[in-house]
Each structure stands twice: as C-alpha cells, then as structure tokens.
Design a protein around this motif. Structure first.
Motif, PDB file in Angstrom:
ATOM      1  N   THR A 121      -4.644  -2.310   7.827  1.00 35.01           N
ATOM      2  CA  THR A 121      -5.247  -1.406   6.424  1.00 35.01           C
ATOM      3  C   THR A 121      -6.471  -0.459   6.882  1.00 35.01           C
ATOM      4  N   LYS A 122      -7.248  -0.856   7.479  1.00 36.02           N
ATOM      5  CA  LYS A 122      -8.422   0.144   7.733  1.00 36.02           C
ATOM      6  C   LYS A 122      -7.653   1.312   8.686  1.00 36.02           C
ATOM      7  N   VAL A 141      -5.432   7.786   4.697  1.00 38.95           N
ATOM      8  CA  VAL A 141      -5.393   8.030   3.408  1.00 38.95           C
ATOM      9  C   VAL A 141      -5.847   9.794   3.208  1.00 38.95           C
ATOM     10  N   PHE A 143       0.644  -1.355   0.115  1.00 38.17           N
ATOM     11  CA  PHE A 143      -0.044  -0.006   0.036  1.00 38.17           C
ATOM     12  C   PHE A 143       0.738   1.438   0.106  1.00 38.17           C
ATOM     13  N   CYS A 151     -11.822  -5.249   2.898  1.00 39.93           N
ATOM     14  CA  CYS A 151     -11.869  -3.799   3.179  1.00 39.93           C
ATOM     15  C   CYS A 151     -11.324  -3.103   1.885  1.00 39.93           C
ATOM     16  N   GLY A 152     -11.690  -1.680   1.972  1.00 40.14           N
ATOM     17  CA  GLY A 152     -11.258  -0.873   0.933  1.00 40.14           C
ATOM     18  C   GLY A 152     -11.967  -1.025  -0.412  1.00 40.14           C
ATOM     19  N   ALA A 190      -9.420   3.768  -0.872  1.00 40.21           N
ATOM     20  CA  ALA A 190      -9.249   3.287   0.276  1.00 40.21           C
ATOM     21  C   ALA A 190      -8.382   2.039  -0.154  1.00 40.21           C
ATOM     22  N   PRO A 191      -7.138   1.532   0.446  1.00 38.96           N
ATOM     23  CA  PRO A 191      -6.260   0.386   0.210  1.00 38.96           C
ATOM     24  C   PRO A 191      -7.244  -0.935   0.353  1.00 38.96           C
ATOM     25  N   ALA A 192      -7.226  -1.730  -0.411  1.00 32.49           N
ATOM     26  CA  ALA A 192      -8.195  -2.713  -0.597  1.00 32.49           C
ATOM     27  C   ALA A 192      -7.513  -4.349  -0.376  1.00 32.49           C
ATOM     28  N   GLU A 205     -13.134   1.645  -2.221  1.00 34.02           N
ATOM     29  CA  GLU A 205     -13.846   2.757  -2.731  1.00 34.02           C
ATOM     30  C   GLU A 205     -13.234   3.848  -2.615  1.00 34.02           C
TER      31      GLU A 205
END
Ligand code: UN1
Length: 482
Positions: free
Chosen positions: A308-309, A313, A277, A351-352, A366-368, A354
């Motif tokens: 990650t969440k 960002v 990321f 997650c991520g 958003a990192p996925a 979007e």
C-alpha cells in the motif's frame, strides 16, 4: 482559454439548451475545466419523457435486425475511440488512464453483446392442459425506462443499462450523474448518430433532485433502473412502488475479502490492494473488510502495508499512476471523516489516510489500512466509498464466514485459499450476489449477471442475458385454433 461547451441535452432527436450549465471539473487538477454541460429542469425532462412515449409504439415493433445494427454500430465506435474516450473519462472522474480505457472498452463490448441479444429474444410454446389449446409465452418491451447512473463508472454503467433497454425495444430517458456528464454526453452523441428513430433515446443531464424526481413522478415512465447511493435507492423504490413502476436498484456494498492461513500470500495481497484501492476504492464492489485468520494475519498485514505504501498516487492521466484522486471535495470530506471515526473507535491506522499534495491541485488521498478492527465498528458497517480498508482478525474459517456475512449488504465477497473444501463451502454459504475465489471482489465480466442481495440490490439482475428480466415483460397468450 475558453471552456468547451456548453454540451447540450438530447431530446426528441434534437440538441437543446438547458436552463443553465454545470462545470465539469478534473479532480486531478481543479484548475482544469473539462467542459460546461447543460442542465435540464422538470419541464425539459417531461419533454424527453413525452418524446420517448411517442416513439415507443413504433420502436417496440422494430425488427431485431434493426436493433442489432444500431447497437453494433454504437459498440464499434466506442471501441474505435477507446483511447480518446478513456482519456475523457479519467480526466473527469479520476480513475487512472488504463482504468478509464478499460472501462470504455467494456462499454463497447456491452453494446456488442446486446446487439447479439437483440437477435436471441426467446419465447416458449406449451400445450395447454386443455385439449386443442396452445400457450405462447413471449417477452415484450416494458415501455419508457428511466436510467439514472452514478459518477464512479461514467460510461460502463450507462452502457449496461442503455444497451439492454434498446436491445429489447424500450425507449430511454437517460439521466447521468451530475458530477461526470462528459462521458455520458460523448456516449449520447454516439447514440444520436446510430440510426435510432427520434425520441427513442434522450439525454437529460442535471440534478437528481430535479431531473431524477421528474422521472420518478412521471406516469409516462414504466420502469426505473438506478445505480447509486442507498439513501437515494430507498427513495426511488418507495416512490416507484407508489406508482407501480418496475424498479431495479444497485446500491451499497461492504464487501468482505477472506484470507485463510493456506492462501497464496502474494495473490491475497494483490486481491486486497486491487479490490480495496484501485479506482480509488470508489466501487460498490470494493473490498473494504479484509477478514484474516490468525496464522497468516501478521504476515499478511506486513505485506499489505508495504504494498500500500508503494502505490503511486497521482494525476489520473500521468503515466505510472496507480491510484488517482478522490472524485470531489464532498467524497474526500467523507473519506477523511471515516478516518477520524475509525481512530475514535479504537482502530489502529497503520498507513495512509492523509491528504497528499501533487504538482496540480487535486483531491489526493493516501490509501489507508486500519488494523485491530472489529466488525461492529462503523468503519466496518457503513460504506465509505474511498481508498480505505480495515483488517479484521479471526480464529478460523468458520468465524471468517460468520463475520463476512454479518453485514447489512451482500453485493460481492471473496476468499483467498488453496482449500477446495473451504472455497466450495464459501461459494455456497456467502450471502452475496457475487463470489470470488482467489480474485479481487471488484472487476466483473460483462456477459454474466451482476447484482447483490440484502441491502445491496433490489429487483432483477443486471447484465448478461439476465438483463432480459428487467427490460421486458412477459405475455402469456392462449390460442384455440378454430
Ligand atoms: C466492477 O467492479 O467491475 O458501482 C463493477 C459499482 C458497481 C460496478 C462495479 N455497480 O461500483
């Protein structure tokens, strides 16, 4: 407020206008125009090539001392101005300010390294197999080199091509990525004041389809070094082989990070997050396939998703930002398309993925993390070049290694383990040019070779003293002393 510029082309020791300008836009804030940059056409590119050709005979005979001093001067100024140039880099490309400053520092160190290398060009002397004959093996510069660089490292990649080119006595026609000309222009401006004879170094900004093609088409260019997409790389190799130009390519990656049951979990998550990321995943060395053995899989995924969440960002220049925006609308559309492709293939997005809104309008994503993925899915075969990672669950080390190698690419690979046996086996059997043990797959030193295997790279290695292979040609001279 007026837009700064236009920043001009540098041809034959002079700043010249282009045929038009391009606007360099800040991806963290689309209302912020970094500047206007001149665009070259075919004719201006040919002028730059002709200037380089004319400068070559004298420059190729310059002393190592002269070249070392020029490179050292360039390196010193870059290092002194690292904060200012780092800010410019982050503003135009979108990596965070600490990443931008670190990249500028790396560029400065590369010039310093090659200042030393200019003094260390070595040859060999052997006795002939015949009596009273000596054989000298020496290195000479290749000639005029065309350097075509990508947008994701706007100053480090230009540095690691320009510095060795000059160190070994070549003349340069430099074509930076059209998307991020700011850092390239600032670098060229520093180079223009470093004491080089006119024509030795030329900056031609503009489109690949015009400037890049003019470089490839010219009989006066002897070698081309390119970092960028696979598609363009293939075309460059094909065209250059037709005209017998020397060619060096650094192109795609689909880098695996293997996490074994005995890994240090915290470090494995750090490696995954950093590798996948940071720099918004826009690195050819990014870890996009996280290959995880059964015993640690669920714990690893839980910790990875939590980390990650928690990533911040935001605007690349804001203090505390960990992940900056995606570089432009095209890249963002590609990232979002791969999120859809992954879903349609049956991967589970945990997650991520979007688009995010921030204070300023920018390309925030958003990192996925995808889980339940298999190595044959498109998201695990094609380079996405964004903050998107997939987890692939495997039984054991043997399966992990097989999956890691089952890819058309071979740039970087990593393994997280405490087992010396598995680490050593992986280093030997990974089909990649770079192998990392308990370290992220991205983020490399400047004094050692860089490059990959399979579809990732073509031609001699870049960086470190191995750069001599591409930027010189060998001469074997026989002498009978009479
Ligand atoms: C790094 O990971 O430090 O374009 C360097 C790229 C590579 C450079 C990566 N050529 O991402």
């Amino acid at each position: 407020m007026g837009v700064s510029g236009p920043f001009r082309l540098y041809i034959d020791g002079e700043w010249v206008d282009g045929i038009g300008v391009t606007r360099n836009i800040n991806p963290s804030n689309l209302e912020d125009v970094v500047g206007e940059y001149a665009q070259a056409d075919r004719e201006l590119t040919e002028r730059a090539i002709a200037a380089a050709r004319a400068a070559f005979p004298a420059w190729s005979r310059s002393t190592p001392q002269q070249r070392a001093e020029v490179l050292d001067r360039i390196g010193s100024e870059i290092l002194e101005r690292r904060e200012e140039l780092g800010r410019l880099l982050s503003r135009e490309e979108g990596k965070t300010l600490p990443e931008g400053i670190a990249e500028v520092a790396r560029a400065g160190q590369i010039f310093k390294f090659f200042a030393g290398e200019a003094l260390r060009i070595q040859g060999e002397r052997l006795a002939s197999v015949r009596p009273n004959i000596w054989v000298d093996v020496t290195r000479e510069p290749v000639g005029v080199v065309g350097l075509i660089t990508p947008w994701n490292f706007p100053i480090a990649i230009p540095a690691w091509k320009i510095a060795p080119a000059l160190a070994y006595g070549n003349c340069v026609v430099f074509k930076p990525a059209d998307l991020v000309p700011g850092s390239a222009w600032a670098l060229a401006e520093i180079v223009s004041r470093s004491g080089l004879p006119r024509g030795v170094f030329n900056l031609v900004m503009g489109r690949g389809s015009i400037v890049g093609e003019a470089i490839l088409a010219s009989p006066n260019v002897d070698a081309v070094s390119f970092t960028g997409s696979v598609e363009v790389g293939r075309r460059i190799a094909a065209v250059c082989s037709g005209s017998m130009k020397k060619v060096q390519l650094e192109i795609g990656g689909k880098n695996p990070l293997v996490v074994l049951d005995d890994a240090d979990l915290e470090n494995a998550v750090f490696c995954a997050v950093q590798g996948a990321f940071y720099s918004t995943g826009q690195r050819c060395t990014a870890s996009s396939r996280l290959i995880v053995t059964e015993g640690i899989h669920d714990r690893f995924v839980a910790a990875l998703v939590e980390a990650t969440k928690g990533l911040v960002v935001d605007d690349a220049l804001k203090q505390g930002t960990q992940i900056g925006p995606v570089v432009d609308d095209r890249q963002l559309a590609q990232d979002l398309r791969y999120i859809d492709i992954g879903r349609a293939e049956g991967a589970r997005l945990v997650c991520g993925g979007e688009r995010l809104e921030r204070e300023t309008p920018g390309y925030y994503l958003a990192p996925a993390v995808f889980v339940d993925t298999t190595n044959d899915m498109r998201i695990n075969r094609e380079e996405i070049f964004g903050p998107i990672a997939s987890v692939i669950r495997v039984r054991d080390y043997e399966e992990a290694l097989a999956v890691a190698n089952d890819t058309p690419y071979g740039l970087s690979s990593g393994i997280c383990t405490r087992s010396l046996k598995h680490a050593e086996h992986f280093k030997r059997n990974s089909e990649a040019g770079l192998v990392m043990v308990n370290l992220p797959t991205a983020g490399v030193d400047y004094h050692v070779p860089f490059g990959g295997r399979k579809a990732s790279s073509y031609g001699p290695r870049e960086q470190g003293r191995y750069a001599v292979e591409f930027y010189t040609t060998v001469k074997t001279a026989y002498t009978q002393p009479l």
